[in-house]
Write a protein that holds these residues in place. Sequence first.
Motif, PDB file in Angstrom:
ATOM      1  N   GLN A  56      27.597  40.282  23.442  1.00  0.00           N
ATOM      2  CA  GLN A  56      28.219  39.867  24.701  1.00  0.00           C
ATOM      3  C   GLN A  56      27.190  39.277  25.655  1.00  0.00           C
ATOM      4  OE1 GLN A  56      31.771  40.225  25.462  1.00  0.00           O
ATOM      5  NE2 GLN A  56      30.961  38.667  26.833  1.00  0.00           N
ATOM      6  N   TYR A  77      26.832  35.544  27.324  1.00  0.00           N
ATOM      7  CA  TYR A  77      26.601  35.221  28.730  1.00  0.00           C
ATOM      8  C   TYR A  77      25.420  34.278  28.868  1.00  0.00           C
ATOM      9  CZ  TYR A  77      29.742  39.116  29.832  1.00  0.00           C
ATOM     10  OH  TYR A  77      30.824  39.943  29.937  1.00  0.00           O
ATOM     11  N   SER A 119      35.061  35.499  33.666  1.00  0.00           N
ATOM     12  CA  SER A 119      35.785  36.042  34.819  1.00  0.00           C
ATOM     13  C   SER A 119      35.065  37.215  35.481  1.00  0.00           C
ATOM     14  CB  SER A 119      37.190  36.484  34.395  1.00  0.00           C
ATOM     15  OG  SER A 119      37.110  37.502  33.394  1.00  0.00           O
ATOM     16  N   VAL A 120      34.268  37.948  34.719  1.00  0.00           N
ATOM     17  CA  VAL A 120      33.585  39.105  35.300  1.00  0.00           C
ATOM     18  C   VAL A 120      32.654  38.674  36.434  1.00  0.00           C
ATOM     19  CG1 VAL A 120      31.661  39.006  33.649  1.00  0.00           C
ATOM     20  CG2 VAL A 120      32.224  41.169  34.774  1.00  0.00           C
ATOM     21  N   PHE A 121      32.148  37.421  36.369  1.00  0.00           N
ATOM     22  CA  PHE A 121      31.249  36.936  37.403  1.00  0.00           C
ATOM     23  C   PHE A 121      31.985  36.265  38.551  1.00  0.00           C
ATOM     24  CE2 PHE A 121      28.746  36.808  33.455  1.00  0.00           C
ATOM     25  CZ  PHE A 121      27.720  37.664  33.813  1.00  0.00           C
ATOM     26  N   ASP A 133      35.524  37.178  39.474  1.00  0.00           N
ATOM     27  CA  ASP A 133      36.497  38.074  40.091  1.00  0.00           C
ATOM     28  C   ASP A 133      35.839  38.894  41.203  1.00  0.00           C
ATOM     29  OD1 ASP A 133      38.529  39.764  40.773  1.00  0.00           O
ATOM     30  OD2 ASP A 133      38.988  40.409  38.730  1.00  0.00           O
ATOM     31  N   ARG A 152      35.400  42.583  40.701  1.00  0.00           N
ATOM     32  CA  ARG A 152      34.467  43.014  39.668  1.00  0.00           C
ATOM     33  C   ARG A 152      33.013  42.667  40.032  1.00  0.00           C
ATOM     34  NH1 ARG A 152      36.743  40.959  33.963  1.00  0.00           N
ATOM     35  NH2 ARG A 152      35.152  42.443  33.243  1.00  0.00           N
ATOM     36  N   ARG A 153      32.750  42.567  41.319  1.00  0.00           N
ATOM     37  CA  ARG A 153      31.401  42.204  41.753  1.00  0.00           C
ATOM     38  C   ARG A 153      30.375  43.255  41.349  1.00  0.00           C
ATOM     39  NH1 ARG A 153      33.227  40.187  47.700  1.00  0.00           N
ATOM     40  NH2 ARG A 153      33.376  37.945  47.287  1.00  0.00           N
ATOM     41  N   GLU A 169      30.442  45.182  38.676  1.00  0.00           N
ATOM     42  CA  GLU A 169      30.174  44.972  37.252  1.00  0.00           C
ATOM     43  C   GLU A 169      29.295  43.750  37.045  1.00  0.00           C
ATOM     44  OE1 GLU A 169      32.706  44.401  33.068  1.00  0.00           O
ATOM     45  OE2 GLU A 169      33.745  44.698  34.984  1.00  0.00           O
ATOM     46  N   ALA A 170      29.593  42.689  37.798  1.00  0.00           N
ATOM     47  CA  ALA A 170      28.790  41.471  37.684  1.00  0.00           C
ATOM     48  C   ALA A 170      27.345  41.728  38.119  1.00  0.00           C
ATOM     49  CB  ALA A 170      29.406  40.364  38.536  1.00  0.00           C
ATOM     50  N   LEU A 228      25.512  43.450  35.323  1.00  0.00           N
ATOM     51  CA  LEU A 228      25.241  42.521  34.221  1.00  0.00           C
ATOM     52  C   LEU A 228      24.113  41.559  34.576  1.00  0.00           C
ATOM     53  CD1 LEU A 228      28.862  41.688  32.987  1.00  0.00           C
ATOM     54  CD2 LEU A 228      27.092  42.919  31.720  1.00  0.00           C
ATOM     55  N   LYS A 230      32.062  52.957  42.622  1.00  0.00           N
ATOM     56  CA  LYS A 230      31.575  52.097  41.551  1.00  0.00           C
ATOM     57  C   LYS A 230      30.055  52.074  41.446  1.00  0.00           C
ATOM     58  CE  LYS A 230      35.531  48.935  41.918  1.00  0.00           C
ATOM     59  NZ  LYS A 230      35.943  47.550  42.172  1.00  0.00           N
TER      60      LYS A 230
END
Length: 596
Positions: free
Chosen positions: A151, A155, A182-184, A186, A189-190, A192-193, A196, A393
Amino acid sequence: MQDDEAIDEKIAASIRSGPFESMILETPHYDFDPSNLLQELTSTYIADDGAGGVALDPHALKKLFNTFKAMLLEMEAQSKENSSFLEKDAEAVEDEYKASLSMHKKTIEVLSRNLNVVDERFRKVTADAVRTGDSLNKKESQRLRAVDAIQLLEYFKTFDKLPDNFADNYDTMGAAMKKIPSVFVDEDRRMEAAHLLSRLRAISFELNAPGLTRAAGNMRAYSDFLEKELLDLFERAAGRQPPEADFMRECADILYALNEGDHLKGRYVYYVISKRLDKSDFSGQESLSSLFGKVISVCQTEFPLITKVFPPIMAPKVTRLLLQRILNDPVYGIQVRVEQVLCPPPPSDPLPLSDYLDCLATVEQQTWALFDLLKAQAKALAEIKSSYKHSEKVEMNENSSDFSSSLKSQSLMLIKYLDEQAKTMFLDHREKYPANEALHMLTSLLRLTESCWGGAVEPRGNKNTAPQSLTAFPLIHLNRINKLEQLLSGPLRPESVRQVISLSSDAVHRCRSILYDVEEREQKVSAIWTMDCNYIVGHLLLPSLKATTNLLPDSNYSASNALKATLAVIFDHLARIFFLGHSWGCSPCFAPQTNP
């Protein structure tokens, strides 16, 4: 003889019908009483003869005893026979029971060996199962790491395909956003981004492979874009009234996950300094209270906000950075602004010495009040953990006890830093203060001397040179005093001593506000009072008394009245300075330094 010892059935029947069997068979041996049994057996054979004697039948008693004896012997024989039978039965049962126990023992031994075998096999199976589970976990972890690595590679490929400088403007960024996963993109989902991007940046830094240069550059560009967006959102939330602490905290958590809030601390501190502590005109002496009031207001507002907004690991660092800027910022800092008040830059004129000293005393008072507030806030940092509720989070991987200890350590370090700053701020002015205070007092007393004695004084040396001590004061020519009224309206007037006392009171107040060391401060207070005493006695009272004695022959007053008037004024002034010294905690000390 044998017939006599044979059992008489009739007598035997009579014995059996009585309590014989119950007393023999049922009575415990420790309760058995032969006399009771004998009384029961012979009661029917012994009677009263009517003449006070005993009537008995010897033959009947003999038969009774013989029969009883025969019955006992018969019972003994029967008992032995029964015991013999019981022993034989018991031996048989015992042999059978021992055989049964032996068989059970063998069975248990066999069962124990089987259980040991089963236990050993169970241990082996368990060990195999654990090894199998560990192997499966490792394989699952390897599989998950492989999936994660794949994954991450995807990226990297995505960022490698983006054009260079795609984040330079909103048009290219808008086009690139459609290609980014989309993870970057949305907003929900900041977090999570951020995690990553932090991992991708670490990987690209460790690998430093030429093939990843483009992807790493684009990834860093997007990371900077996301950081800037979050910093702008954080600042806008901070600018609202009241500040949106919850949203600020969410932004801070994401930025901490992205790069440990690398630029967040500086951005927040700059915002507070430039917006909350704006560069107003604090150039006059009257503006000092306003300046310190503004600083205290900012601290009271921002320090609680810091503990609510920033992750606990960041809060002490942000607090210290903010304090450094508040105290030492080259544009907005307290030290720079106060320096401009104490020593106005050209073309402004320097402050008069009295105004400068009053201003310095105000600065020191306000500074200590400010530092007391700041140290109280620093102590509160040790309790951040209980009041801080970070976003669900954010990942906070601190051991609770170690983290609490770290907070306490940082709190103590911050208090130590504040103590050091309190000692070093305005240190140059504080070190020069004693000399400036002495110069101010001598200059003021010199003006008072010239005012009191008028034409009777003659300067020593250059008029424009400030005196270094009372011994350098002008000479007083008492022969120039022609009237007692000159003394009563000059050096002996109450206003003259009141001016000295007022001057000294102001000096003591400044001394106790400015000097940091207690011993030095009290020595200076004592020196001020000693100078007061020496001046009042040596330059006002004693010269006046001598001038009075010179005037007595030519005075319009009688000698006694003139002397009484002068002495009354002198003792009134002495009472005033004694009371003043007592209120300052000083001891009487007169050493007149004059030669009138």
